[in-house]
Design a protein around this motif. Structure first.
Motif, PDB file in Angstrom:
ATOM      1  N   PHE A  58      57.267  55.306  38.492  1.00 39.11           N
ATOM      2  CA  PHE A  58      58.542  55.230  39.205  1.00 39.11           C
ATOM      3  C   PHE A  58      58.375  54.542  40.555  1.00 39.11           C
ATOM      4  O   PHE A  58      59.231  53.758  40.984  1.00 39.11           O
ATOM      5  CB  PHE A  58      59.128  56.632  39.399  1.00 39.11           C
ATOM      6  CG  PHE A  58      59.567  57.285  38.124  1.00 39.11           C
ATOM      7  CD1 PHE A  58      60.057  56.525  37.067  1.00 39.11           C
ATOM      8  CD2 PHE A  58      59.478  58.662  37.962  1.00 39.11           C
ATOM      9  CE1 PHE A  58      60.444  57.124  35.877  1.00 39.11           C
ATOM     10  CE2 PHE A  58      59.870  59.276  36.781  1.00 39.11           C
ATOM     11  CZ  PHE A  58      60.358  58.499  35.730  1.00 39.11           C
ATOM     12  N   ARG A  59      57.261  54.825  41.250  1.00 33.58           N
ATOM     13  CA  ARG A  59      57.018  54.169  42.541  1.00 33.58           C
ATOM     14  C   ARG A  59      56.809  52.673  42.350  1.00 33.58           C
ATOM     15  O   ARG A  59      57.303  51.865  43.155  1.00 33.58           O
ATOM     16  CB  ARG A  59      55.792  54.800  43.210  1.00 33.58           C
ATOM     17  CG  ARG A  59      55.478  54.225  44.577  1.00 33.58           C
ATOM     18  CD  ARG A  59      56.660  54.346  45.516  1.00 33.58           C
ATOM     19  NE  ARG A  59      56.380  53.805  46.835  1.00 33.58           N
ATOM     20  CZ  ARG A  59      57.311  53.348  47.651  1.00 33.58           C
ATOM     21  NH1 ARG A  59      58.596  53.365  47.275  1.00 33.58           N
ATOM     22  NH2 ARG A  59      56.986  52.865  48.844  1.00 33.58           N
ATOM     23  N   ALA A  60      56.111  52.298  41.299  1.00 39.44           N
ATOM     24  CA  ALA A  60      55.935  50.870  41.009  1.00 39.44           C
ATOM     25  C   ALA A  60      57.282  50.215  40.732  1.00 39.44           C
ATOM     26  O   ALA A  60      57.544  49.081  41.174  1.00 39.44           O
ATOM     27  CB  ALA A  60      55.003  50.686  39.817  1.00 39.44           C
ATOM     28  N   GLY A  61      58.153  50.918  40.013  1.00 38.37           N
ATOM     29  CA  GLY A  61      59.490  50.378  39.759  1.00 38.37           C
ATOM     30  C   GLY A  61      60.266  50.151  41.042  1.00 38.37           C
ATOM     31  O   GLY A  61      60.966  49.133  41.188  1.00 38.37           O
ATOM     32  N   ASP A  62      60.157  51.103  41.998  1.00 42.32           N
ATOM     33  CA  ASP A  62      60.846  50.930  43.279  1.00 42.32           C
ATOM     34  C   ASP A  62      60.306  49.723  44.039  1.00 42.32           C
ATOM     35  O   ASP A  62      61.077  48.945  44.627  1.00 42.32           O
ATOM     36  CB  ASP A  62      60.680  52.194  44.134  1.00 42.32           C
ATOM     37  CG  ASP A  62      61.395  53.405  43.531  1.00 42.32           C
ATOM     38  OD1 ASP A  62      62.313  53.190  42.722  1.00 42.32           O
ATOM     39  OD2 ASP A  62      61.013  54.542  43.874  1.00 42.32           O
ATOM     40  N   LEU A  63      58.973  49.567  44.053  1.00 44.55           N
ATOM     41  CA  LEU A  63      58.371  48.441  44.766  1.00 44.55           C
ATOM     42  C   LEU A  63      58.714  47.107  44.115  1.00 44.55           C
ATOM     43  O   LEU A  63      58.860  46.090  44.807  1.00 44.55           O
ATOM     44  CB  LEU A  63      56.849  48.623  44.830  1.00 44.55           C
ATOM     45  CG  LEU A  63      56.345  49.794  45.678  1.00 44.55           C
ATOM     46  CD1 LEU A  63      54.841  49.955  45.522  1.00 44.55           C
ATOM     47  CD2 LEU A  63      56.705  49.593  47.147  1.00 44.55           C
ATOM     48  N   ILE A  64      58.842  47.112  42.787  1.00 47.44           N
ATOM     49  CA  ILE A  64      59.232  45.877  42.091  1.00 47.44           C
ATOM     50  C   ILE A  64      60.699  45.565  42.355  1.00 47.44           C
ATOM     51  O   ILE A  64      61.080  44.399  42.555  1.00 47.44           O
ATOM     52  CB  ILE A  64      58.968  46.020  40.582  1.00 47.44           C
ATOM     53  CG1 ILE A  64      57.463  46.079  40.321  1.00 47.44           C
ATOM     54  CG2 ILE A  64      59.593  44.863  39.812  1.00 47.44           C
ATOM     55  CD1 ILE A  64      57.106  46.384  38.878  1.00 47.44           C
ATOM     56  N   ARG A 222      49.217  47.141  51.979  1.00 47.56           N
ATOM     57  CA  ARG A 222      50.171  48.163  51.533  1.00 47.56           C
ATOM     58  C   ARG A 222      49.471  49.503  51.339  1.00 47.56           C
ATOM     59  O   ARG A 222      49.999  50.562  51.692  1.00 47.56           O
ATOM     60  CB  ARG A 222      50.818  47.714  50.225  1.00 47.56           C
ATOM     61  CG  ARG A 222      52.031  48.520  49.804  1.00 47.56           C
ATOM     62  CD  ARG A 222      53.181  48.324  50.756  1.00 47.56           C
ATOM     63  NE  ARG A 222      53.444  46.916  50.979  1.00 47.56           N
ATOM     64  CZ  ARG A 222      54.194  46.434  51.973  1.00 47.56           C
ATOM     65  NH1 ARG A 222      54.722  47.285  52.842  1.00 47.56           N
ATOM     66  NH2 ARG A 222      54.390  45.143  52.116  1.00 47.56           N
ATOM     67  N   MET A 223      48.273  49.487  50.786  1.00 43.59           N
ATOM     68  CA  MET A 223      47.532  50.729  50.571  1.00 43.59           C
ATOM     69  C   MET A 223      47.135  51.375  51.901  1.00 43.59           C
ATOM     70  O   MET A 223      47.177  52.600  52.043  1.00 43.59           O
ATOM     71  CB  MET A 223      46.295  50.444  49.724  1.00 43.59           C
ATOM     72  CG  MET A 223      46.610  50.042  48.288  1.00 43.59           C
ATOM     73  SD  MET A 223      45.187  49.311  47.440  1.00 43.59           S
ATOM     74  CE  MET A 223      44.026  50.676  47.511  1.00 43.59           C
ATOM     75  N   GLN A 224      46.773  50.559  52.871  1.00 40.38           N
ATOM     76  CA  GLN A 224      46.386  51.118  54.169  1.00 40.38           C
ATOM     77  C   GLN A 224      47.581  51.743  54.883  1.00 40.38           C
ATOM     78  O   GLN A 224      47.459  52.803  55.516  1.00 40.38           O
ATOM     79  CB  GLN A 224      45.762  50.029  55.030  1.00 40.38           C
ATOM     80  CG  GLN A 224      44.404  49.555  54.526  1.00 40.38           C
ATOM     81  CD  GLN A 224      44.001  48.235  55.121  1.00 40.38           C
ATOM     82  OE1 GLN A 224      44.321  47.957  56.267  1.00 40.38           O
ATOM     83  NE2 GLN A 224      43.282  47.421  54.357  1.00 40.38           N
ATOM     84  N   ASN A 225      48.741  51.109  54.780  1.00 41.83           N
ATOM     85  CA  ASN A 225      49.943  51.705  55.364  1.00 41.83           C
ATOM     86  C   ASN A 225      50.313  53.001  54.658  1.00 41.83           C
ATOM     87  O   ASN A 225      50.722  53.980  55.296  1.00 41.83           O
ATOM     88  CB  ASN A 225      51.110  50.721  55.277  1.00 41.83           C
ATOM     89  CG  ASN A 225      51.046  49.671  56.373  1.00 41.83           C
ATOM     90  OD1 ASN A 225      50.222  49.741  57.272  1.00 41.83           O
ATOM     91  ND2 ASN A 225      51.919  48.686  56.294  1.00 41.83           N
ATOM     92  N   THR A 234      51.977  55.184  46.092  1.00 39.60           N
ATOM     93  CA  THR A 234      51.853  53.781  46.502  1.00 39.60           C
ATOM     94  C   THR A 234      50.396  53.341  46.483  1.00 39.60           C
ATOM     95  O   THR A 234      50.078  52.215  46.084  1.00 39.60           O
ATOM     96  CB  THR A 234      52.452  53.586  47.906  1.00 39.60           C
ATOM     97  OG1 THR A 234      53.839  53.927  47.883  1.00 39.60           O
ATOM     98  CG2 THR A 234      52.302  52.135  48.359  1.00 39.60           C
ATOM     99  N   ILE A 235      49.495  54.233  46.923  1.00 37.68           N
ATOM    100  CA  ILE A 235      48.073  53.894  46.881  1.00 37.68           C
ATOM    101  C   ILE A 235      47.631  53.654  45.437  1.00 37.68           C
ATOM    102  O   ILE A 235      46.888  52.700  45.153  1.00 37.68           O
ATOM    103  CB  ILE A 235      47.242  55.013  47.540  1.00 37.68           C
ATOM    104  CG1 ILE A 235      47.566  55.097  49.032  1.00 37.68           C
ATOM    105  CG2 ILE A 235      45.750  54.764  47.333  1.00 37.68           C
ATOM    106  CD1 ILE A 235      46.892  56.254  49.744  1.00 37.68           C
TER     107      ILE A 235
END
Length: 267
Positions: A58-64, A222-225, A234-235
């Motif tokens: 779901f998080r990947a979907g939001d980022l896409i 993005r991973m560091q943030n 997100t990580i």
């Protein structure tokens, strides 16, 4: 005239064929992925501080949906590709020089071995001081990681060429250039391609640290943030994206290796 009986028709029910090696390998790859996701889900469900696969999806979907993931993927791919390409283009001729000319080997090899003992990540402070915080230092540390892996593989390929082949070519009247082009380069190609695969892995491994250097986009950035806000989904999206992209690029190099070394005996 005696009539010739017609050829027997093939059986209506064709015999089952055994799956090819490629199909079997693909099936095992899919099975391995399913097992890995199952283990991950089991750990998340048993109380470990891990997001579940649906949460990551779901998080990947939001980022896409908002275009963030695509921008980060393009930025990271650009850095890895440029650094890796420069590293390979420079490493192959340097490796050939080291392997073919003893003088070049004596001059270059100590420096290559010296820098091999220094992790590229350890040079990040120096690159920031010397090159600033734009794209140059990020690409440089990625270049260095791929260069060192590929130059050693190329050098090893040249020195591993069977001397019998070289002597036979000389007996047949071939000059140094012909021997190098027709004997040394083909025999070294498998080593070069293996070095490229190792260098590609090193490039991706260096990417996250390289994007610490003032990056405003990229998977590592993005991973560091996300780390600052304990945003584990997100990580995980970043980690999986790097793994998938690296795997696809490695498979492309593997296909190139199989086509360029079709003469090589395989198991």
């Amino acid at each position: 005239m005696e009539e010739v009986p017609p050829a027997s028709a093939p059986d209506a029910a064709p015999s089952r064929r055994r799956p090819t090696g490629r199909a079997r390998s693909l099936g095992l790859n899919v099975l391995s992925a399913v097992i890995g996701i199952g283990i991950w889900w089991a750990f998340a469900a048993s109380g470990f501080q891990l997001p579940t696969p649906p949460q990551v999806l779901f998080r990947a979907g939001d980022l896409i949906a908002d275009g963030t993931l695509q921008e980060d993927v393009v930025a990271s791919l650009r850095r890895v590709f440029i650094g890796f390409a420069i590293g390979v283009v420079l490493a192959v001729p340097v490796g050939f020089l080291m392997g073919w000319y003893p003088v070049a080997r004596g001059l270059i090899e100590p420096w290559v071995q010296f820098f091999r003992t220094i992790p590229p990540l350890a040079l990040i402070p120096l690159t920031i001081v010397l090159m600033g915080i734009d794209e140059t230092p990020k690409i440089f540390v990625i270049f260095l990681a791929s260069f060192l892996a590929c130059v050693i593989a190329t050098f090893q390929g040249v020195v591993s060429v069977d001397r019998t082949l070289i002597n036979a070519a000389r007996v047949l009247g071939a000059g140094d250039f012909t021997i190098f082009r027709r004997v040394v380069v083909p025999a070294s190609t498998p080593f070069i391609l293996v070095g490229m695969r190792v260098g590609l892995g090193s490039s991706w491994a260096t990417l996250v640290a390289a994007e610490i250097i003032g990056a405003q986009e990229g998977l590592g950035h993005r991973m560091q943030n996300a780390q600052l806000y304990f945003d584990l989904p997100t990580i995980f999206v970043g980690v999986i994206s790097i793994g998938v992209l690296g795997l696809l690029m490695d498979r492309a190099l593997l296909v190139a290796e199989q086509r360029l070394t079709i003469w090589q005996e395989r198991r």
